[in-house]
Design an enzyme around this catalytic site. Structure first.
Site, PDB file in Angstrom:
ATOM      1  N   GLY A 274     -19.969  70.086  -5.480  1.00 58.12           N
ATOM      2  CA  GLY A 274     -18.885  69.299  -6.060  1.00 58.12           C
ATOM      3  C   GLY A 274     -17.498  69.862  -5.783  1.00 58.12           C
ATOM      4  O   GLY A 274     -17.348  70.966  -5.244  1.00 58.12           O
ATOM      5  N   HIS A 275     -16.504  69.122  -6.203  1.00 53.54           N
ATOM      6  CA  HIS A 275     -15.119  69.535  -5.926  1.00 53.54           C
ATOM      7  C   HIS A 275     -14.759  70.823  -6.664  1.00 53.54           C
ATOM      8  O   HIS A 275     -15.208  71.069  -7.764  1.00 53.54           O
ATOM      9  CB  HIS A 275     -14.119  68.424  -6.221  1.00 53.54           C
ATOM     10  CG  HIS A 275     -14.159  67.829  -7.587  1.00 53.54           C
ATOM     11  ND1 HIS A 275     -13.378  66.774  -7.953  1.00 53.54           N
ATOM     12  CD2 HIS A 275     -14.905  68.134  -8.679  1.00 53.54           C
ATOM     13  CE1 HIS A 275     -13.624  66.462  -9.205  1.00 53.54           C
ATOM     14  NE2 HIS A 275     -14.539  67.261  -9.671  1.00 53.54           N
TER      15      HIS A 275
END
Lengths: 340, 340, 340
Positions: free
Chosen positions: B250-251
């Protein structure tokens, strides 16, 4: 702050403009005319930046922040350091989302069809579409205005796209009807045949899959996510759903409006989710179930029964979340007793 | 042994050469000048093959092997059959890796840009690059020397690749800075927008994702793996990390050096892994956590809290691995008692 | 019923023809000559449609259905409404599969090689192949008759495809030998290097992966699924296996005939599955295990030991399914006792 190879901030915007854009109200004494050039995290923001406080974990960072302006809940505004303009909001993250979108609006496609794109004869593209190199658009496809078809994406025969829809690089679509302002990320697979066959030791027998995928407006579908078309009925993704990366959605599944499906979750065939259902990362939901509106499924849970509207479940097999937490505690205690 | 349609062994190499290449020492009486033409498993190796013993499970196969030479731990060398040259190593698998890489060095790209590749005006490719058919390279991209861009891969505008980097077929990159000797496998998705929005029944609000993915040297990223770019900070993959297929990152996630992330694992946004953290297959890690250097996560575990450096955790929710094993045993006993 | 943009029903077929095609026998008084134009679910079928009843859950729908004909188990035939022709079968779903395939036979590729496809010099394609735009076929590839290579798919050097095989859009193949009537869905990744290296803090050492993927006849491989090639031995997918979307299959794995691997399941390196093993969605199987013929693994289970032929396991770690159900009940009771 951003890498200019990839992003350019719009603006500047005054504190008053950002308050209006974000639906916040200016705190007492805020310098309404001060110009801000970008957003930044509390820890690194300077006097020319807008920041936000949404989580009390970061309260100390807020108190010590050098941000020129900050969106914050009214209850915490008194803790702002001197010189910081406060923008008051009951929902600071939402307000920040709106303000940040002013600095970084959605990219607009530069119109044009790349020479190496292959568009079938007779396809009509709406005004302002961008079709990047290597994209392939099949027979009978209908594309609305201002769509953006990424490099090497494949739009299969008969597919319909609404206006302002984005199809990422290397994604493929088939047997689907897609609404407006939909964003399909790179590598997503939409509309292939579902996993349908009659098991048989003499050779599993194919069951034709003759439904579609219907994707309503304002949906986002993550990278390398797969959504199979219906077997006869359709697979339906409701308006405003947000689907993360590497999610699997089986044939005949129906998602209501605004569902949130986090990365690597899987929803088996014919299951129906009401509006605003949320499924955590790696969560799995068996087939032929109903999850009521507003139901929530914890990450990695395995749902094997219907879930009532508004209920939150967790565990494997999933149970009401409170029971799951109590199970976890009870097992830990059991262990202590046995080894204590 | 290998299929010549796909592979060709270098060599032959003498036993002495292979000992040197692999950092092993020749056992007493080994025929140093004997030439070997390939590697092979203990069970099928002949006098012209090099094999290895790394796992005591295969001791019997070693004792009965017809391999001309074998890399083995000094403690087990005495069990070698007559006629086998032994190469002594404290780390036989690592030594085998080096020897096998002599027979099968990494493929070198044959330079050239395919006619059907689309390279934006002004892009400068380093010496010796190979760009295969249908690859698309966007504006402002920088490519180092001897890079290999696979067929139908897409390198988005502004991306930077170091030297000797490989991008597999149909992979797509955007908003990322990639180091040297990085290998991105087919279908990987790097640098698309993260799963960031402010949930709202009136319509989830987009939060711009204006960070990058930074991939350090010597990283491998598996097939169809997805790595989202940062929301403002960067997503960072440390030097020498090995990421398997179908992994979701994920970011804002940060991986230290040498992390090992096995297939279908998922790491949620803003979580940080120290150096040499290992995550088993299908493991899931919640967001905003810290896993200390050398931490290990069992396959399929669900990590919901920070993990101390060097700790090993397992279970769902994950606990110290010893507790998890004891839980498993306690539950089995509970069952026996109840039904016995 | 179907969307004519995507599908066209063959037919019509008489009730008698459909009985014969599906291996069913006509019920007493059935109008053998009645013509049917399509299949449809019980709930929406009209007098011109064929439907089926396979699951007692839908008995009421059957009793009230307007379908002109219905495939049903002999035990339930007496419940058919007046005017419905019944087709009797001990396996109604299999029979339906055959009848539906008459209305919707597998699509046949319209032969031809798209102008923008890139086929290496010397490649020989069998008669009747279709190669869609942007597809790339490497040196030394062999393609059988009537194969269908989707848009932007990539067939790497030396790959062999049998007859009537389909490679979906944007899929990529390397180092593999593929049989007849194989269907590889969009975005699948076949034959890339496995996750093989010798872990080392000084830099994980590459282990060359010089095996292949062998895919036998009549296999289906789902969208964005990844199958790594062997490290030295081959990865083998047995005849008639059905592999769903987003499945990960590690190097050296062997699947027997007719295995069913549901979405997002993962099988670690060197594990062997006998014939007709079934693995539920998101199930995970550790490496170097043996699962006997006919073994079944519940969805989301984590298998860490061998499984005997015919056994069914579930849970994490997986145990015999009955024990897992009893564990679940015991934990629920434990909770009640503690809080009651």
């Amino acid at each position: 702050m951003v890498d200019s190879r990839f992003y350019t901030a719009a603006g500047p915007f005054s504190v008053a403009e950002l308050a209006e854009l974000s639906g916040a109200t200016l705190g007492a004494g805020a310098a309404a005319e001060k110009l801000l050039i970008d957003v930044a995290p509390l820890q690194t923001a300077g006097p020319e930046h807008l920041s936000f406080l949404d989580n009390r974990l970061y309260l100390e960072a807020f108190v010590n922040s050098g941000a020129g302006a900050c969106i914050v809940h009214p209850d915490l505004a008194a803790r702002a350091p001197g010189g910081m303009a406060v923008l008051l909001s009951e929902g600071p993250y939402k307000a920040y989302a709106l303000a940040a979108s002013a600095f970084y609006p959605p990219a607009k496609p530069e119109p044009g069809i790349a020479k190496s794109a292959v568009v079938a004869a007779g396809v009509v593209l709406g005004d302002g579409c961008r079709v990047e190199p290597g994209a392939v658009i099949g027979e009978g496809v209908e594309v609305g205005a201002r769509c953006w078809i990424g490099a090497n994406a494949v739009i299969g025969a008969g597919v319909v796209l609404g206006d302002d829809t984005i199809v990422g690089a290397c994604a493929s679509l088939a047997s689907c009807i897609v609404g407006n302002r939909v964003h399909i990320y790179p590598g997503a697979r939409i509309g292939q045949e579902g996993f349908g066959f009659a098991p048989d030791p003499a050779g599993h027998a194919r069951v034709p899959q003759v439904g579609r995928v219907i994707i309503h407006d304002d949906v986002e579908i993550g990278a390398n996510t797969t959504i199979d078309r219906g077997a006869g009925p359709d697979t339906v993704i409701g308006r405003g759903c947000r689907i993360d990366n590497l999610v699997q959605i089986g044939h005949n599944v129906e998602l209501g409006r605004g569902c949130i499906i986090v990365g690597q979750a899987g929803i088996s065939g014919s299951t129906k989710l009401g509006d605003f259902v949320a499924v955590g990362g790696q969560g799995g939901i068996a087939g032929h179930l109903d999850l009521g509106a507003g139901a929530r499924v914890a990450g990695q849970s395995g749902v094997m029964r219907d879930v009532a509207p508004g209920a939150t479940v967790g565990g494997y097999p999933a149970v009401p979340i409170r029971d799951w937490h109590r199970q976890t505690i009870a097992i830990a205690k059991l262990l202590k007793r046995k080894t204590g």
